[in-house]
Design an enzyme around this catalytic site. Sequence first.
Site, PDB file in Angstrom:
ATOM      1  N   ARG B  58       0.835  -1.206   0.000  1.00 24.85           N
ATOM      2  CA  ARG B  58       0.000   0.000   0.000  1.00 24.85           C
ATOM      3  C   ARG B  58       0.871   1.258   0.000  1.00 24.85           C
ATOM      4  O   ARG B  58       0.551   2.245  -0.661  1.00 24.85           O
ATOM      5  CB  ARG B  58      -0.957   0.009   1.196  1.00 24.85           C
ATOM      6  CG  ARG B  58      -1.951   1.171   1.103  1.00 24.85           C
ATOM      7  CD  ARG B  58      -3.033   1.076   2.163  1.00 24.85           C
ATOM      8  NE  ARG B  58      -2.465   1.137   3.501  1.00 24.85           N
ATOM      9  CZ  ARG B  58      -3.156   0.939   4.611  1.00 24.85           C
ATOM     10  NH1 ARG B  58      -4.452   0.663   4.549  1.00 24.85           N
ATOM     11  NH2 ARG B  58      -2.588   1.010   5.788  1.00 24.85           N
ATOM     12  N   ARG B 106       9.931  26.438  -2.558  1.00 25.31           N
ATOM     13  CA  ARG B 106       8.476  26.274  -2.662  1.00 25.31           C
ATOM     14  C   ARG B 106       7.918  26.575  -4.053  1.00 25.31           C
ATOM     15  O   ARG B 106       8.049  27.679  -4.561  1.00 25.31           O
ATOM     16  CB  ARG B 106       7.783  27.177  -1.631  1.00 25.31           C
ATOM     17  CG  ARG B 106       6.289  26.915  -1.520  1.00 25.31           C
ATOM     18  CD  ARG B 106       5.652  27.820  -0.483  1.00 25.31           C
ATOM     19  NE  ARG B 106       4.246  27.472  -0.264  1.00 25.31           N
ATOM     20  CZ  ARG B 106       3.248  27.899  -1.022  1.00 25.31           C
ATOM     21  NH1 ARG B 106       3.488  28.676  -2.043  1.00 25.31           N
ATOM     22  NH2 ARG B 106       2.004  27.529  -0.763  1.00 25.31           N
ATOM     23  N   LYS B 151      -3.057   7.187   1.181  1.00 23.39           N
ATOM     24  CA  LYS B 151      -2.750   7.372   2.614  1.00 23.39           C
ATOM     25  C   LYS B 151      -1.710   8.481   2.740  1.00 23.39           C
ATOM     26  O   LYS B 151      -0.524   8.244   2.890  1.00 23.39           O
ATOM     27  CB  LYS B 151      -2.250   6.051   3.217  1.00 23.39           C
ATOM     28  CG  LYS B 151      -2.436   5.965   4.725  1.00 23.39           C
ATOM     29  CD  LYS B 151      -2.243   4.548   5.227  1.00 23.39           C
ATOM     30  CE  LYS B 151      -2.169   4.492   6.739  1.00 23.39           C
ATOM     31  NZ  LYS B 151      -3.453   4.724   7.413  1.00 23.39           N
ATOM     32  N   GLU B 183     -16.464   6.194   5.752  1.00 23.54           N
ATOM     33  CA  GLU B 183     -15.494   5.636   6.699  1.00 23.54           C
ATOM     34  C   GLU B 183     -15.403   6.599   7.871  1.00 23.54           C
ATOM     35  O   GLU B 183     -16.239   7.502   7.994  1.00 23.54           O
ATOM     36  CB  GLU B 183     -14.138   5.432   6.019  1.00 23.54           C
ATOM     37  CG  GLU B 183     -13.515   6.719   5.480  1.00 23.54           C
ATOM     38  CD  GLU B 183     -12.105   6.541   4.932  1.00 23.54           C
ATOM     39  OE1 GLU B 183     -11.505   5.462   5.069  1.00 23.54           O
ATOM     40  OE2 GLU B 183     -11.587   7.525   4.358  1.00 23.54           O
ATOM     41  N   LEU B 207     -10.156   4.822   2.545  1.00 22.79           N
ATOM     42  CA  LEU B 207      -8.845   4.204   2.607  1.00 22.79           C
ATOM     43  C   LEU B 207      -9.099   2.716   2.836  1.00 22.79           C
ATOM     44  O   LEU B 207      -9.787   2.344   3.798  1.00 22.79           O
ATOM     45  CB  LEU B 207      -8.050   4.825   3.766  1.00 22.79           C
ATOM     46  CG  LEU B 207      -6.546   4.597   3.906  1.00 22.79           C
ATOM     47  CD1 LEU B 207      -6.238   3.283   4.592  1.00 22.79           C
ATOM     48  CD2 LEU B 207      -5.812   4.661   2.571  1.00 22.79           C
TER      49      LEU B 207
END
Lengths: 285, 285
Positions: B58, B106, B151, B183, B207
């Site tokens: 994952r 950045r 994730k 979820e 997820l």
Amino acid sequence: MKKKSYYPSNVYLNGEIVRAEAAKISVFDRGFIFGDGVYEVMACIKGHFFYKQAHMDRLKRSMAAIGLQADVRVLEAAIPGLLQESGLKGKDCLLYIQVTRGMAPRQHSYPVGTRPTVMMYAWPKVLPDQNPNPVPVVLREDFRWSRCDIKMTSLLGNVMANQNAAEQGCYETIFERAGIITEASHSNVFFVKEGVVYTHPADHHILDGITRQVVLELCEKLEIDVHLQGIPAVDIFDMDEAFLTGTSTQITPINSIDGRELHTYQQGPVTQKLQQAFSGVKNSL
Amino acid sequence: MKKKSYYPSNVYLNGEIVRAEAAKISVFDRGFIFGDGVYEVMACIKGHFFYKQAHMDRLKRSMAAIGLQADVRVLEAAIPGLLQESGLKGKDCLLYIQVTRGMAPRQHSYPVGTRPTVMMYAWPKVLPDQNPNPVPVVLREDFRWSRCDIKMTSLLGNVMANQNAAEQGCYETIFERAGIITEASHSNVFFVKEGVVYTHPADHHILDGITRQVVLELCEKLEIDVHLQGIPAVDIFDMDEAFLTGTSTQITPINSIDGRELHTYQQGPVTQKLQQAFSGVKNSL
């Protein structure tokens, strides 16, 4: 369309000004673990910050929205010293301000009693009087969260969208949510049709940009009609003009979306009028 | 319902194991500026990681989804040394792994040639054989992005939702999106009705938790019918049982939603059967 970026020379970090390479934080800072922070970018033009109070007020609103408490006056008071140390006193530059919730053992809910991490840095940047070159953009589904009004550092969605644009040689990705254009990955979007200016209302689906607000004020002053209304994605190619707004983007015309020419004008008359007026605001600082 | 959290003793950071207080990164790490990273949390039980391969796979999928390249084998090889240095060899613990895009000036789009920042740490944690105590939860609109399958560390939405639960003395916030339960802020949600187990399909809105996957396998083994189908929020009080799953949450029954008792069972028969089977899987490691 990659923009060149540089590290600044110095960084303000929690009350101290240090060399950029010495500016380090704990890996347990919630800014690093959870993207648990907010930020601002301000332009300094001829030694004056452009709409400083508006930026500071928005910073406070962003902090309040995520239950983060930090004294904005303290960081504001530190800006002149940072510019001085960075050799930017009186120079044109951009200032980045970030406040995160600080260091704590990892757990999702807000820890009690942490000291926020305050970070600022400035780097030289002379913005053009008016952004002359129209830019190509791409369009994609707005897959970000529903609180785009909070200027937060959990920006992976914006990062992915901007990367998507860059890979196609474009400046920006503009988003559509449920068929309506909202904003772009780091700028706001305006359209013009038959002399009327259209932009999405400042609800939870867009960041209410300071430059967006200035443009709306200028429309009022110039007696240009404004409809605070999102344009349906199916109608964008019927628009006369389109432009992006943002602190460094200023007012930048859009010339194509997904490779298709947007309109007959490269830089339409309303866009030009607003660019001139915007330039006037800057020159009156 | 605040959970107690502690700092670990040691941190693995880019190839080195250092004391936690010395584990520092540049403020220019894109994990800090943009939440531009992914992570995993794994449980180690009696010296064995629970479904390690599934977690590593994952992690690779999360990295691929955001165009981040890092060698997972290198970090995997460093785990035994980290546990040893942390005094956790052969002990029950949790391991946190985070990979961010690394340090760059950045700009939203991905920089070229950055070295990813890899950070891992472990802390002692003995998970109960079975989570005995049902927990209260609250329900709110799912305001997060539409790629909850990644994730990632841009977790401010999950943080705010979990805080919302904690402030009401609850363990979790469960989300509804367009009227359907998806979820929770750091766990998956299951319901049981007339012996059938329901949970949201593993699309972009959730997820796909490893514990979720183990529970689905156990259902098959125990010949419990499963419908991969989100339950409408209006139907939750008609359910017989409800539970959460997650690496440290394991299988935890829900007893109330928004202060209203959920069902007649404190810990229903299907939940109990799954908890026992889950315990069996752990004990067979």
